[in-house]
Design a protein around this motif. Structure first.
Motif, short mmCIF file in Angstrom:
data_model
loop_
_atom_site.label_atom_id
_atom_site.label_comp_id
_atom_site.label_asym_id
_atom_site.label_seq_id
_atom_site.Cartn_x
_atom_site.Cartn_y
_atom_site.Cartn_z
N VAL A 20 43.83 -34.72 -39.06
CA VAL A 20 44.38 -35.85 -39.80
C VAL A 20 44.95 -36.86 -38.81
O VAL A 20 45.66 -36.50 -37.86
N ILE A 21 44.62 -38.14 -39.03
CA ILE A 21 44.95 -39.19 -38.06
C ILE A 21 45.52 -40.41 -38.79
O ILE A 21 44.78 -41.18 -39.39
N PRO A 22 46.84 -40.59 -38.78
CA PRO A 22 47.40 -41.85 -39.27
C PRO A 22 47.10 -42.95 -38.26
O PRO A 22 47.19 -42.73 -37.04
N ALA A 23 46.75 -44.15 -38.74
CA ALA A 23 46.35 -45.20 -37.79
C ALA A 23 46.77 -46.57 -38.31
O ALA A 23 46.52 -46.91 -39.46
N PHE A 24 47.37 -47.35 -37.42
CA PHE A 24 47.70 -48.74 -37.74
C PHE A 24 47.21 -49.63 -36.60
O PHE A 24 47.73 -49.57 -35.48
N ASN A 25 46.20 -50.41 -36.89
CA ASN A 25 45.63 -51.36 -35.91
C ASN A 25 45.27 -50.67 -34.60
O ASN A 25 45.73 -51.06 -33.52
N GLU A 26 44.42 -49.66 -34.71
CA GLU A 26 43.97 -48.89 -33.53
C GLU A 26 42.45 -48.91 -33.42
O GLU A 26 41.81 -47.91 -33.09
N ALA A 27 41.84 -50.06 -33.67
CA ALA A 27 40.38 -50.17 -33.68
C ALA A 27 39.76 -49.83 -32.33
O ALA A 27 38.63 -49.36 -32.27
N ASP A 28 40.50 -50.05 -31.25
CA ASP A 28 39.93 -49.84 -29.92
C ASP A 28 39.83 -48.37 -29.54
O ASP A 28 39.03 -48.02 -28.65
N THR A 29 40.63 -47.52 -30.14
CA THR A 29 40.69 -46.12 -29.70
C THR A 29 40.39 -45.10 -30.78
O THR A 29 40.06 -43.95 -30.47
N VAL A 30 40.51 -45.46 -32.05
CA VAL A 30 40.42 -44.45 -33.12
C VAL A 30 39.06 -43.77 -33.17
O VAL A 30 38.96 -42.57 -33.46
N ALA A 31 37.98 -44.49 -32.86
CA ALA A 31 36.64 -43.90 -32.98
C ALA A 31 36.47 -42.71 -32.04
O ALA A 31 35.91 -41.67 -32.42
N GLU A 32 36.96 -42.84 -30.81
CA GLU A 32 36.82 -41.73 -29.87
C GLU A 32 37.66 -40.54 -30.29
O GLU A 32 37.25 -39.39 -30.14
N VAL A 33 38.86 -40.78 -30.83
CA VAL A 33 39.68 -39.69 -31.33
C VAL A 33 38.96 -38.98 -32.48
O VAL A 33 38.95 -37.74 -32.56
N VAL A 34 38.34 -39.75 -33.35
CA VAL A 34 37.56 -39.16 -34.45
C VAL A 34 36.42 -38.32 -33.92
O VAL A 34 36.19 -37.18 -34.37
#
Length: 225
Positions: A20-34
């Protein structure tokens, strides 16, 4: 808690583990975490907490199930929404701005919980960079990298009421007597706010975060909880 605006789909059936990943304006990094999360489990849930950039699209394209909240309510409400959007027995919680994350780090968090030696693990950075290491080690109880049983976390008082969920979780760890410990996450770091938002906006966001964290006890006492 802010009502979800556009969940991709209804929650899936029972699964053993969800990321589970809460995210606020993290377009640059969220994909790799996913993508790293998907090496552990097919159930990766990202909650875009009122993001105004491409966070939701990036997470969705990377393979996550995405829940979009209409307004930015904070990490606590976003985390609770993610927990309510899965039926997994165990969850691994990750911040969306991590760099250097690998499957081995997820195993370090999850294995002690799965084998029953701990009820919760809390990840602390080691060797990922001076700023991340220093900040994480100074306040390790504020780390967003954790693993535990989903039902225990959902039962934490004030989890979805506080903008930052770590203080309520710390209280619950103390009051319930569960077994927990820190685990080192080698060469993982976070992109600091000053780099993501520019120095002044980042510094303002950091100041606001710490002000909110430091007034947690006052709010708890005021509400009688």
């Amino acid at each position: 808690m802010t009502a979800p605006a556009s969940p991709d789909s209804a929650p899936l059936g029972p699964a053993q583990v969800a990321v589970v990943i809460p995210a606020f304006n993290e377009a640059d990094t969220v994909a790799e975490v996913v993508r790293v999360g998907l090496t552990l489990t097919p159930e990766v849930v990202v909650v875009s907490d009122g993001s105004t950039d491409g966070t939701a699209a990036a997470a969705r394209e990377a393979g996550a199930r995405v829940l979009e909240l209409a307004e930015n309510g904070g990490k606590g409400p976003a985390l609770k929404a993610a927990l309510e959007h899965t039926e997994a027995e165990f969850v691994v919680m990750l911040d969306a701005d991590l760099v250097g994350l690998t499957r081995e780090h997820l195993d370090l968090l999850l294995t002690p919980v799965l084998n029953g030696s701990l009820d919760m693990t809390i990840g602390v950075f080691e060797g990922g960079g001076f700023v991340s290491d220093w900040g994480n080690k100074l306040t390790p109880h504020l780390s967003g990298q954790r693993a535990c049983r989903r039902t225990w976390l959902l039962a934490v008082p004030r989890l979805g009421e506080e903008r930052w969920p770590e203080p309520p979780i710390t209280d619950a760890l103390k009051s319930t007597g569960v077994r927990w410990d820190y685990v080192e996450l080698p060469y993982v770091a976070q992109v600091v706010k000053e780099k993501k938002r520019g120095f002044w906006k980042g510094a303002q966001a950091r100041t606001k975060m710490y002000a909110d964290l430091l007034t947690y006890r006052a709010r708890k006492k005021r509400d009688g909880s």
